[in-house]
Design an enzyme around this catalytic site. Structure first.
Site, mmCIF file in Angstrom:
data_model
loop_
_atom_site.group_PDB
_atom_site.id
_atom_site.type_symbol
_atom_site.label_atom_id
_atom_site.label_comp_id
_atom_site.label_asym_id
_atom_site.label_seq_id
_atom_site.Cartn_x
_atom_site.Cartn_y
_atom_site.Cartn_z
ATOM 1 N N GLU A 77 -3.436 0.892 -10.714
ATOM 2 C CA GLU A 77 -3.267 -0.317 -11.170
ATOM 3 C C GLU A 77 -3.603 -1.577 -10.008
ATOM 4 O OE1 GLU A 77 -1.729 -3.747 -11.470
ATOM 5 O OE2 GLU A 77 0.016 -2.860 -11.782
ATOM 6 N N CYS B 294 1.426 -9.233 -10.847
ATOM 7 C CA CYS B 294 0.181 -8.774 -10.727
ATOM 8 C C CYS B 294 -0.690 -9.051 -11.991
ATOM 9 C CB CYS B 294 -0.119 -7.067 -10.962
ATOM 10 S SG CYS B 294 0.988 -6.264 -11.961
#
Length: 472
Positions: A217, A251
């Site tokens: 990720e 993020c």
């Protein structure tokens, strides 16, 4: 009493992995009841340690909103545990698969089997959630886990180490400090990494030496597209929240906004007004989070200085932005206008409370801008359910999308969470996460009566007839 994760060298990491793998082979796949019990005790431990977690994150960041910690860190993991516990029986159930006509009377099915030992490398920005959600998913899938958190959040790591060591034997769940390269090079059965694309490439390269499958990720520059006529306070309020959550250190934060060019000034005025409403004491507000350390703060200042040097207009917004200097490595909410491709801020993930705004002419211009850049981890769209929204959904590719809000797709436990292309590989939420950290073992059982025997030697006219029917 808090402890710190033990510092382990390459040999100690190898021995720990061998101990976990031996325990896995000895004990086999844990039962549904055991997995649920493990998840339940972790859930309760998180709630019991809420104050300690909030205090640790406040220490690590210099200042961290306790409400943001409760919502994004603790509640996020508790919700994930509740989802997995509720659905685990269904996830573990064997799945029947279709049998072709010529193989009738046989049976085929899938059984989801634990992989063995899963390695997890977690980042500093959400050091509880992004550490524990992969751990929780691995436990639900029946695996053992080795966790290596970020060195930038030592107080939080100490709380996690204390909690996990009380709940689990080291041969089931272990948390370690040490060399990330040595950790990445271990022959895990799966490796989960959350962090930057640059480090992700190194992790994937190290894992490839042992053919270890990875889930990455990696973030990226998540765009926010505001359709013409959609610059309203409720729209801009959602962008303010998503951008400034945890000081922009998320993020999936909106990295930049694409606004119809005739509405840019209206958007800026609304953004300033709603930042003031959200943080009435400016950047020293109790709910406004500081940048995690001097290194990250300096990176953000460099992005602003570079943009200014190349002709961008820098606009600090909200109440008393100058008060940011009164709090350690704190940056006021900032808008950047006139961004061009030669600026670093046009290409680097921002990871702070800085929002570039671009004006676009029509929706095709906005789509082209997004598609000219690497595929992002998230995309946000504000607008009606019309042809323009459908164009954005059909013609852009991103990890996930939230419509008429920001961030909230990650709170949907039944959706996968992950990137695509340079923003990541794989997902570890929802049933997709359970399956990602399981081996889907295909099983076929032959019945004593079956047509396949007609297609084995010695061949004759009957085999020719059967083939003529099947291949007609």
């Amino acid at each position: 009493m808090n402890t710190t994760p033990k510092i382990a060298n390459a040999e100690q990491l190898r021995l720990l992995l061998e101990a976990q793998r031996s325990a896995f082979l000895r004990d086999g796949s844990p039962s549904l009841a055991q997995r649920r019990a493990d998840l339940s005790k972790l859930r309760q431990a998180l709630i019991d340690r809420r104050d300690a977690i909030q205090a640790a994150l406040d220490f690590d960041f210099g200042h961290r909103s306790r409400h943001e910690t409760a919502i994004m860190e603790i509640l996020g993991v508790v919700g994930g545990i509740d989802y997995l516990r509720s659905n685990l029986r269904r996830f573990m159930r064997p799945e029947r698969r279709h049998m072709p006509l010529h193989m009738q009377f046989g049976k085929a099915w899938i059984e989801y089997q634990p992989l063995g030992v899963v390695g997890v490398i977690s980042p500093w920005n959400y050091p509880v959630n992004l550490s524990l959600m992969p751990v929780v998913t691995a436990i639900a899938a029946g695996n053992r886990v080795m966790l290596k958190p970020s060195k930038f959040t030592p107080a939080t790591n100490a709380v996690l180490a204390s909690m996990l060591s009380e709940l689990f034997a080291e041969e089931q769940v272990a948390i370690v400090n040490g060399d990330g390269s040595a950790f990445s090079a271990l022959p895990f059965d799966h490796l989960v990494f959350t962090g930057s694309p640059a480090v992700g490439r190194a992790v994937m390269k190290a894992a490839s030496e042992n053919l270890v499958p990875v889930t990455l990720e990696l973030g990226g520059k998540s765009p926010t597209i505001v359709a013409k006529g959609s610059v309203q306070d409720r729209t801009v309020s959602a962008i303010v929240w998503g951008k400034l959550l945890s000081g922009g250190q998320t993020c999936i934060a909106p990295d930049y906004a694409l606004v119809q060019e005739s509405e840019v000034d209206t958007f800026i005025a609304s953004y300033d007004k709603l930042v003031k409403a959200a943080y009435p004491d400016g950047p020293t507000s109790e709910d406004y989070t500081s940048i995690v350390n001097d290194q990250q703060y300096s990176t953000l200042i460099d992005l602003i200085d570079d943009a200014r040097a190349h002709g961008a207009r820098i606009v600090e917004v909200g109440h008393r932005p100058g008060d940011a200097a009164r709090r350690l490595h704190t940056l006021a909410p900032t808008i950047v206008l006139g961004v061009t491709d030669e600026m670093k801020i046009a290409h680097e993930e921002i990871f702070g409370p800085i929002l570039p705004i671009f004006g676009y002419g029509n929706i095709e211009d906005a789509i082209d801008y997004v598609n000219a850049r690497p595929r992002p981890l998230a995309l946000y769209y504000f607008g009606d359910d019309d042809a323009d929204r459908r164009k954005v959904l059909d013609r852009t590719t991103s990890g996930n999308v939230t419509i008429n809000d920001t961030i909230m797709h990650v709170a949907q436990d039944d959706l996968p969470f992950g990137g695509v292309g340079v923003s990541g590989i794989g997902a570890y939420h929802g049933i997709e996460g359970f399956k990602r950290l399981s081996h889907a073992k295909g099983i076929y059982e032959q019945h004593r009566w079956n047509f396949v025997k007609l297609l084995r030697p010695p061949f004759g006219k009957l085999a020719d007839r059967v083939l003529s029917v099947m291949l007609r």
